[in-house]
Design a protein around this motif. Structure first.
Motif, short mmCIF file in Angstrom:
data_model
loop_
_atom_site.label_atom_id
_atom_site.label_comp_id
_atom_site.label_asym_id
_atom_site.label_seq_id
_atom_site.Cartn_x
_atom_site.Cartn_y
_atom_site.Cartn_z
N GLU A 105 -11.23 -13.96 22.45
CA GLU A 105 -11.83 -14.49 21.23
C GLU A 105 -10.86 -15.42 20.52
O GLU A 105 -9.66 -15.18 20.49
CB GLU A 105 -12.22 -13.34 20.30
CG GLU A 105 -11.05 -12.47 19.89
CD GLU A 105 -11.47 -11.35 18.95
OE1 GLU A 105 -10.65 -10.48 18.63
OE2 GLU A 105 -12.64 -11.37 18.54
N PRO A 106 -11.35 -16.52 19.99
CA PRO A 106 -10.46 -17.46 19.29
C PRO A 106 -10.01 -16.90 17.95
O PRO A 106 -10.50 -15.87 17.47
CB PRO A 106 -11.36 -18.70 19.10
CG PRO A 106 -12.75 -18.15 19.07
CD PRO A 106 -12.75 -16.96 19.99
N LEU A 107 -9.07 -17.61 17.36
CA LEU A 107 -8.60 -17.20 16.04
C LEU A 107 -9.71 -17.39 15.01
O LEU A 107 -10.40 -18.42 15.00
CB LEU A 107 -7.37 -18.03 15.64
CG LEU A 107 -6.11 -17.84 16.49
CD1 LEU A 107 -5.02 -18.78 16.01
CD2 LEU A 107 -5.64 -16.39 16.45
N SER A 124 -4.70 -11.09 15.10
CA SER A 124 -5.45 -11.14 16.35
C SER A 124 -4.88 -10.16 17.37
O SER A 124 -3.68 -10.17 17.66
CB SER A 124 -5.42 -12.56 16.91
OG SER A 124 -6.03 -12.61 18.19
N GLY A 125 -5.74 -9.33 17.93
CA GLY A 125 -5.30 -8.42 18.98
C GLY A 125 -4.92 -9.15 20.25
O GLY A 125 -4.08 -8.67 21.03
N THR A 126 -5.51 -10.32 20.48
CA THR A 126 -5.17 -11.11 21.66
C THR A 126 -3.70 -11.51 21.65
O THR A 126 -3.02 -11.51 22.69
CB THR A 126 -6.05 -12.36 21.73
OG1 THR A 126 -7.43 -11.96 21.76
CG2 THR A 126 -5.75 -13.18 22.96
N SER A 127 -3.17 -11.85 20.49
CA SER A 127 -1.76 -12.25 20.39
C SER A 127 -0.84 -11.12 20.82
O SER A 127 0.12 -11.32 21.58
CB SER A 127 -1.44 -12.67 18.96
OG SER A 127 -2.30 -13.71 18.52
N GLY A 229 -7.60 -11.05 29.15
CA GLY A 229 -9.02 -11.36 29.05
C GLY A 229 -9.61 -10.83 27.75
O GLY A 229 -8.94 -10.20 26.94
N PRO A 230 -10.89 -11.08 27.53
CA PRO A 230 -11.54 -10.56 26.32
C PRO A 230 -11.72 -9.06 26.40
O PRO A 230 -11.93 -8.50 27.47
CB PRO A 230 -12.90 -11.30 26.33
CG PRO A 230 -13.15 -11.61 27.77
CD PRO A 230 -11.80 -11.86 28.38
N VAL A 238 -19.76 -11.57 21.62
CA VAL A 238 -20.24 -12.84 22.18
C VAL A 238 -21.63 -12.67 22.77
O VAL A 238 -22.52 -13.52 22.59
CB VAL A 238 -19.25 -13.35 23.24
CG1 VAL A 238 -19.81 -14.58 23.95
CG2 VAL A 238 -17.92 -13.70 22.59
N GLU A 239 -21.83 -11.55 23.46
CA GLU A 239 -23.15 -11.30 24.06
C GLU A 239 -24.22 -11.16 22.99
O GLU A 239 -25.33 -11.69 23.12
CB GLU A 239 -23.09 -10.04 24.93
CG GLU A 239 -24.40 -9.70 25.61
CD GLU A 239 -24.32 -8.42 26.42
OE1 GLU A 239 -25.35 -8.00 26.96
OE2 GLU A 239 -23.21 -7.83 26.49
#
Length: 447
Positions: A105-107, A124-127, A229-230, A238-239
């Motif tokens: 997911e983007p910021l 962000s958890g992605t970071s 990944g997401p 997103v879905e």
């Protein structure tokens, strides 16, 4: 490699079916997949060193500067750099491992500005997952590099030993490759039997290496998919956003269809009816017989307009579905089908109105397809509940060949079902029969 020719069931054109004469174990050392995975392992070590060095340096620098204002921006810059390196790793896995990993997911920034960006990066958890990947991947990349290179080099070296063992007596001054040696004893691989055994061991190493490399890269796949990944939650968001768009588009299309039907059908007929009644009113005193005839024609137009309005209302939501449920509504739809339809509904209770309506229109659309395209002589509709799912199945003995991917009405039904976490499965071989199974989430009716 042998080549056979078959026929594609969808188009009828011949397709090539390749059969390898060698088993997979003997083909593996020469396959492109093996070389791509080995290349991935070779590149992992230098890339992981760069990622680890960058991550530790930036995070340590940011942590050391936390006592000042510069610590948090440096920390955010380090995490942003890790996100960029994570994108590089996803691209590398996609190109060398054929691993399709979606972008995370983007910021999400509620405001614009540098501090808003810093806050979004830190939240962000992605970071943080990419940071964790940068730290954990170095020891694993080192281990996989050492294992893969040693197996690969020793395997091919031993396998080709009969071709280069002459180097030892010619240039090294010994009889062959030394297997063991101390101050009093020396064992060399120099006779034909020992050379053959050495080549056999090298062959075993060579054949085993691709599977070892494949097992090593499997761990890389898990790490890339899990950390870069997401997440399930973001993928679900997103879905749901996509499903919401489908629902909005479907509702807008239905509104346009209703507007078009009203404008071109009942409204035009009522306008013509008003004009006919106006002419009849003018001729009422001059020509009563003609006026009576025009009123009689207007009466027929009223009946036709009422029937069109009933059909339109049935297309929006049939009254029989609201009053009597799926069994009666589907029986009414089946009675209008051009093919004899057997309907069987076995439900312990009525589902929620929204689910009930989607189930009704799904079966109605499938029966319309049967009437238009199947050339069937018999059809059946079964509706039942399995745990928390509502199951629909429509079967006909027609010519088959139905395909969701062809962009027909089945694709629209599949999109509608997908918008509510439903599934549409079509089994329709050429020549029939056709079996369409739909699955919807069960939600009980609220009283």
């Amino acid at each position: 490699m042998a080549t056979d020719y078959g026929y594609d069931s969808g188009l009828g054109f011949p397709e090539t079916v390749r059969r390898h004469r060698l088993p997979a174990g003997l083909r593996a050392p020469f396959e492109g997949r093996t070389w791509r995975e080995f290349g991935y392992v070779l590149l992992s070590l230098p890339i992981s060193i760069v990622m680890f060095t960058y991550a530790v340096t930036m995070i340590s620098l940011g942590a050391g500067l936390l006592v000042t204002f510069l610590g948090i921006p440096v920390f955010a810059a380090g995490l942003a750099g890790c996100r960029g390196l994570g994108a590089l790793e996803r691209a590398r896995a996609r190109g060398l491992l054929n691993l399709e990993v979606g972008d995370p997911e983007p910021l999400r920034m509620r405001k614009s500005g540098f501090m808003a960006w810093v806050g979004a990066v830190l939240k962000s958890g992605t970071s943080w997952r990419t940071l964790l990947y940068s730290v954990l991947h170095l020891p694993w990349a080192t281990f996989s590099f050492v294992v893969a290179v040693n197996f690969w080099v020793y395997g091919w070296a031993l396998l080709t030993y009969p071709l280069w063992f002459w180097v030892f007596p010619a240039y090294v001054g010994q009889d062959g490759l030394q297997l063991y040696g101390d101050q009093t004893h020396h064992i060399y691989l120099d006779n034909p039997f020992e050379i053959g055994v050495t080549a056999l061991v090298g062959l075993l190493f060579t054949l085993a290496t691709p599977w070892i490399v494949r097992a090593l890269t499997m761990v890389d796949r898990v790490m890339v998919h899990g950390l870069l990944g997401p997440t399930r939650l973001s993928a679900r968001v997103v879905e749901l956003e996509s499903d919401r768009g489908v629902v909005v588009d479907t509702a807008a299309a239905d509104l346009r269809r209703i507007e078009r039907d009203l404008h071109d059908g009942a409204q035009a007929r009522l306008v013509a009816l008003a004009m006919d009644l106006g002419l009849a009113k003018e001729k009422l005193t001059e020509d009563p017989a003609a006026a009576a005839r025009m009123v009689d024609e207007a009466h027929g137009e009223v009946k036709t307009a009422l029937q069109e309005l009933r059909d339109l209302a049935r297309g929006i939501h049939p009254a029989v579905l609201t009053d009597r449920g799926l069994d009666a509504a589907l029986s009414a739809v089946a009675s209008r089908c051009t093919v004899p339809v057997q309907v069987e509904v076995d439900l312990p209770a009525r589902p929620a109105p929204a689910i009930e309506g989607i189930a009704y229109f799904t079966v109605s659309g499938l029966l319309q397809n049967i009437s238009k395209h199947s050339r069937a002589t018999l059809a059946a509709v079964d509706v039942w509940r399995v745990e928390n799912r509502l199951m629909l199945q429509v079967v006909d003995n027609g010519v088959g060949g139905a395909d969701v991917s062809s962009g027909s009405g089945l694709a629209g039904l599949a999109e509608r079902l997908d918008a509510v976490d439903g599934i549409l499965v079509v089994d329709s071989p050429v020549g029939g029969p056709t079996r369409v199974t739909a699955e919807l989430p069960w939600r009980s009716e609220r009283v």
